[in-house]
Write a protein that holds these residues in place. Structure first.
Motif, short mmCIF file in Angstrom:
data_model
loop_
_atom_site.label_atom_id
_atom_site.label_comp_id
_atom_site.label_asym_id
_atom_site.label_seq_id
_atom_site.Cartn_x
_atom_site.Cartn_y
_atom_site.Cartn_z
N THR A 1 3.04 8.10 1.36
CA THR A 1 3.77 7.24 2.31
C THR A 1 3.70 7.10 3.78
N GLU A 2 3.97 7.33 4.19
CA GLU A 2 3.29 7.91 5.28
C GLU A 2 2.19 7.77 5.99
N ILE A 3 1.50 8.77 5.61
CA ILE A 3 -0.14 8.15 6.01
C ILE A 3 -0.49 7.04 5.28
N VAL A 4 0.04 6.77 4.95
CA VAL A 4 -0.34 4.84 4.23
C VAL A 4 0.09 3.72 5.72
N ARG A 5 0.90 4.19 6.05
CA ARG A 5 1.54 3.49 7.00
C ARG A 5 1.17 3.32 8.26
N SER A 6 1.19 4.84 9.02
CA SER A 6 0.43 5.13 10.19
C SER A 6 -1.43 4.26 9.84
N GLU B 1 1.19 -0.93 -0.07
CA GLU B 1 0.17 0.29 0.25
C GLU B 1 0.67 1.30 0.29
N ALA B 2 1.89 1.39 0.96
CA ALA B 2 2.75 2.76 0.95
C ALA B 2 3.00 2.42 -0.81
N GLU B 3 3.53 2.23 -1.17
CA GLU B 3 4.29 1.81 -2.47
C GLU B 3 3.55 2.00 -3.66
N ALA B 4 2.15 1.96 -3.44
CA ALA B 4 0.90 2.10 -3.91
C ALA B 4 0.61 3.85 -3.76
N ALA C 1 -12.39 -1.82 1.10
CA ALA C 1 -11.64 -2.57 -0.23
C ALA C 1 -11.00 -1.23 -1.87
N ALA C 2 -11.85 -1.34 -1.96
CA ALA C 2 -12.90 -0.58 -3.38
C ALA C 2 -11.53 0.91 -3.39
N PHE C 3 -12.08 1.79 -1.73
CA PHE C 3 -10.92 3.00 -2.35
C PHE C 3 -9.40 2.36 -1.96
N HIS C 4 -8.46 1.12 -1.59
CA HIS C 4 -6.96 0.83 -1.81
C HIS C 4 -6.91 0.03 -2.84
N ALA C 5 -8.39 -0.77 -3.81
CA ALA C 5 -7.99 -1.07 -4.85
C ALA C 5 -8.19 0.15 -6.12
N LYS C 6 -8.64 1.63 -5.81
CA LYS C 6 -8.17 2.53 -6.60
C LYS C 6 -6.84 2.97 -6.81
N VAL C 7 -5.99 3.13 -5.36
CA VAL C 7 -4.92 3.61 -5.02
C VAL C 7 -3.66 2.49 -5.85
N MET C 8 -4.39 1.49 -6.16
CA MET C 8 -3.29 0.60 -6.43
C MET C 8 -3.26 0.89 -7.49
N GLU C 9 -4.50 0.83 -9.01
CA GLU C 9 -4.56 1.29 -9.52
C GLU C 9 -4.70 2.54 -10.60
N ASN D 1 0.99 -0.05 -11.64
CA ASN D 1 1.70 -1.25 -11.66
C ASN D 1 1.18 -1.74 -11.60
N ALA D 2 1.44 -2.88 -12.35
CA ALA D 2 0.56 -4.51 -12.40
C ALA D 2 0.52 -5.35 -12.41
N VAL D 3 2.29 -5.04 -11.74
CA VAL D 3 2.69 -6.74 -10.95
C VAL D 3 2.50 -5.84 -9.42
N LEU D 4 2.24 -4.43 -8.80
CA LEU D 4 2.20 -4.75 -7.67
C LEU D 4 0.65 -4.79 -7.13
#
Length: 225
Positions: A205-210, A101-104, A144-152, A156-159
């Motif tokens: 990144t900091e926000i996701v980690r927290s 999530e942090a990398e995304a 789950a949809a929110f985090h999936a959208k961040v991923m999208e 990065n398809a591999v991520l």
């Protein structure tokens, strides 16, 4: 009252067309993800087959596959039971999810446009309304949809593929603490949207980690209570 613990009519009969074995598997997996089938619950083939309107064979095959994947425990002379996660399993899964999530978030902040930010805001508003309505299932699904959208948006398809492999397990851990996390989780999501909109990858990144650590700690408090 059946040991499978599903209320009458809660699970629709599966339609016959399509690969039945796969559809039984997906249905049982979703019921476990949402905790309609609870950790430690006895899974009786005949009763599950009756609920789903299928024979016992595809149920048996689905349970065997779920056992291989760690969702079900097959105990000699006792039968199948929904797996009960350990503290170590939760720690390992949520640690991996935090890295992904942090990398995304970092990648999304580097390349997100106004349309992407607007999409995140729309999902966030839906999640906030779910919390206001005390709709736990919708809140978890929207999270789950929110985090999936961040991923999208990370592009990065591999991520995204790696994240998808652990998504259901994350939902499994998220469901029992969704009410405790409540609106605070969506305030954190709003902060992440702001960081992405500002193209501040470090802050995102900091926000996701927290955010993930807060969920992690809440899960452990719930598990110990």
């Amino acid at each position: 009252m059946v040991s499978a613990g599903l209320p009458q009519g809660a699970v629709p009969k599966l339609e016959r067309p399509g690969p039945l074995r796969e559809r039984v598997y997906e249905t049982l997996l979703e019921l476990m993800t949402t905790r309609a089938l609870r950790p430690g619950q006895h899974l009786v083939e005949s009763e599950l087959a009756g609920h789903l309107g299928v024979s016992r064979q595809p149920v048996r095959e689905a349970l065997q596959r779920l056992n291989t994947e760690g969702w079900v425990d097959l105990r000699p002379a006792q039968g199948a039971f929904v797996h009960e996660p350990t503290k170590e399993e939760a720690d390992q899964l949520l640690s991996v999810r935090t890295l992904l999530e942090a990398e995304a978030a970092r990648l999304a902040a580097a390349d997100c446009d106004e349309a992407g930010v607007a999409a995140l805001e729309k999902i966030c508003a839906k999640g906030e309304q779910a919390v206001a309505d005390d709709d736990v299932d919708l809140a978890v699904a929207t999270d789950a949809a929110f985090h999936a959208k961040v991923m999208e948006l990370a592009g990065n398809a591999v991520l995204a593929g790696l994240a998808g492999q652990v998504d259901r397990r994350v939902r499994w851990y998220r469901t029992p603490v969704a009410r405790q996390r409540g609106i605070r989780s969506w305030i954190e999501h709003r902060s992440l949207i702001a960081a992405i909109a500002a193209r501040d990858g470090q802050r995102a990144t900091e926000i996701v980690r927290s955010h993930m650590e807060n969920t992690h700690e809440t899960y452990h408090r719930h598990d110990e209570s």
